[in-house]
Every structure is written in C-alpha cells, then in structure tokens.
Design a protein around this motif. Sequence first.
Motif: not given
Length: 67
Positions: A15-19, A27-31, A52-56, A59-67
């Motif tokens: 699941f982490l790899d997919q994200i 937000r559903a993935d986050q929950r 840690s990679c996900l959070f990094e 923070q650097t904008g390389r991972l977007r939060v979508v609806k």
Amino acid sequence: MQSQVGLPHNTVEQFLDQILALGKISRADQRQLMSELLAQTALSDTERRKISCLFERLQTGRLRVVK
C-alpha cells in the motif's frame, strides 16, 4: 483493502509502495493507512523507511494530497 484485523506487513508495504509510485495520496488512503498502522503492535524497518519517505515527499511537494 479493508480488513477487520489489519493488513499483513507485506500488504501495508505494498500500500505504501502504491502511494509512493503514484505520487499522490487521497484522504481515504490516509485514513486507511493510519488505521492499519495504528492497529499494528510494531512496524518493520521497511515500513518505517517507507513512511519516512512518504513524509519527506509530502514536505517537499513530491507527493500530492488529493480528494
């Protein structure tokens, strides 16, 4: 990927790899991720590194939060 007792470590890692591969998290993935991680008694080293990679990336904008 819903489960009553929590996902196995390898499924959480997948699941982490997919994200990380998609470069976005809903937000559903986050929950779902938070629920699964909090249900576990311990995290593997691989899970810790991927989180840690996900959070990094967040923070650097390389991972977007979508609806």
